[in-house]
Design an enzyme around this catalytic site. Structure first.
Site, short mmCIF file in Angstrom:
data_model
loop_
_atom_site.label_atom_id
_atom_site.label_comp_id
_atom_site.label_asym_id
_atom_site.label_seq_id
_atom_site.Cartn_x
_atom_site.Cartn_y
_atom_site.Cartn_z
CE LYS A 18 -69.25 42.58 4.14
NZ LYS A 18 -69.01 43.24 2.85
CE LYS B 260 -70.35 45.72 6.39
NZ LYS B 260 -70.11 45.91 4.98
C1 PBG Z 1 -69.98 44.77 0.19
C2 PBG Z 1 -70.49 45.55 1.35
C3 PBG Z 1 -71.69 45.36 2.05
C4 PBG Z 1 -71.73 46.34 3.05
C5 PBG Z 1 -70.57 47.10 2.92
N1 PBG Z 1 -69.80 46.58 1.89
C6 PBG Z 1 -72.81 44.43 1.79
C7 PBG Z 1 -72.62 42.97 1.93
O1 PBG Z 1 -71.55 42.47 2.26
O2 PBG Z 1 -73.59 42.27 1.68
C8 PBG Z 1 -72.82 46.53 4.04
C9 PBG Z 1 -72.85 47.86 4.71
C10 PBG Z 1 -74.09 48.12 5.49
O3 PBG Z 1 -74.98 47.26 5.63
O4 PBG Z 1 -74.21 49.25 5.99
N2 PBG Z 1 -69.39 45.61 -0.78
#
Ligand code: PBG
Length: 326
Positions: A197, A249
């Site tokens: 991520k 992601k």
């Molecule tokens: C954290 C989380 C995030 C997203 C999904 N889970 C935000 C981040 O890491 O700042 C982002 C999902 C999206 O932008 O659609 N719980």
């Protein structure tokens, strides 16, 4: 030699032949709908940066889960937005907390029709907005966070989640959660690990969606966009710790990562078509600058083509309904 020697265009001459030779398919069962459920709402609340996506009430969330099941989706991924946030994110552990009750609602609504998944992270629940708890110097404390994730995973499994999605990028999170689930009798609860991520600007609209109170950034735990070798390391660690599915992601800027991860592991691979990717298409389409449906379909098929077995997308129900109409 007379050119052309070969005529690839022959296989593009009609819709029927194009359909016959299509290499990549998108099926409803491969799509997962991320959903936001907020505590204390009387009516669903629009998210201005994500036109068409809302913060659900418990009732409207049930309806959306029923629609998702009706459309034959593979699953839903639930995010909870508590009324009150605090330093330790304790609302995430509370069996009566919004995420846990929303999980139970979704399970009772969907039965076995689709997989109910839950986000396992603290950022929606902490007043500082970080994915973990902070130490006395204000740094995100990895190991103290793991202990909370372990309890949170068990709480979500008790609420009925069939798959938990640790998204906080703490070292050892998959192993800690797996150990806790097994010890609590939840050996059958799966882990969809956000293995790689990135610290991405494309999560911008999500911050509005969960009323994030984040100050600062997530660079000490999420990955730098420049790296891919590191993604393979993160992914291998998650598989070794017991991840059942690994995720990349965001999706669109990271399709090369998706290709590499798909080749490297022997578990299913998911990709998250994130909020900023959604917002860009919706905003351009609202201006009449692109054909909205074609852009959506092209987005999803590209993510599938790069190697995602499963795609999380805010368009999941719409795309599945369109597939059924074809
Ligand atoms: C954290 C989380 C995030 C997203 C999904 N889970 C935000 C981040 O890491 O700042 C982002 C999902 C999206 O932008 O659609 N719980």
């Amino acid at each position: 030699m007379a050119f052309p020697v070969e005529r690839p265009r022959r296989l593009r001459t009609s819709a029927a032949v194009r359909r016959l030779v299509a290499e990549t398919t998108v099926e409803a069962r491969q799509l997962v709908l991320p959903m936001f459920v907020a505590e204390g709402l009387a009516e669903p609340r629009a998210i201005s940066s994500m036109p068409g996506v809302v913060q659900h009430t418990r009732d409207s969330a049930r309806k959306a889960v029923a629609d998702a099941a009706e459309a034959d989706l593979g699953g839903v991924m639930l995010f909870g937005i508590p009324e009150h946030k605090n330093a330790s994110g304790s609302a995430g552990l509370d069996p009566h907390g919004i995420l846990n009750v929303a999980i139970a609602d979704a399970v009772s609504e969907a039965g076995d029709a689709l997989v109910v998944m839950s986000d396992l992270c603290l950022d929606e629940f902490t007043d500082h907005g970080h994915c973990g708890v902070l130490d006395d110097r204000g740094r995100v404390d990895n190991d103290a966070t793991l202990a909370i994730y372990a309890q949170m995973g068990v709480a979500q499994a008790q609420a009925g989640a069939q798959m938990v999605g640790p998204s906080g990028m703490m070292d050892g999170q998959v192993g800690a959660i797996r150990t806790a689930l097994d010890a609590a009798g939840f050996a059958d609860t799966s882990i969809l690990a956000y293995a790689t991520k990135y610290a991405s600007a494309f999560y911008g609209p999500f911050r509005e969606a969960v009323r994030s109170s984040l100050r600062g950034d997530r660079h000490t735990y999420q990955q730098a966009p420049a790296n891919i070798v590191e993604s393979l390391r993160e992914t291998a660690l998650d598989v070794a710790e017991g991840a059942d599915i690994v995720m990349v992601k965001p999706a669109l800027g990271y399709l090369d990562v998706l290709v590499a991860v798909r080749a490297a592991v022997d578990v299913p691979v998911a990709a998250y078509n994130v909020s900023g990717e959604y917002a860009m298409v919706e905003a351009a389409a609202a201006h009449g600058w692109i054909d909205r449906e074609r852009a959506i379909d092209e987005t999803i098929v590209s993510i599938r083509r790069a190697g995602a077995d499963i795609v999380l997308t805010y368009w999941a129900t719409e795309v599945a309904q369109r597939l059924h109409r074809r």
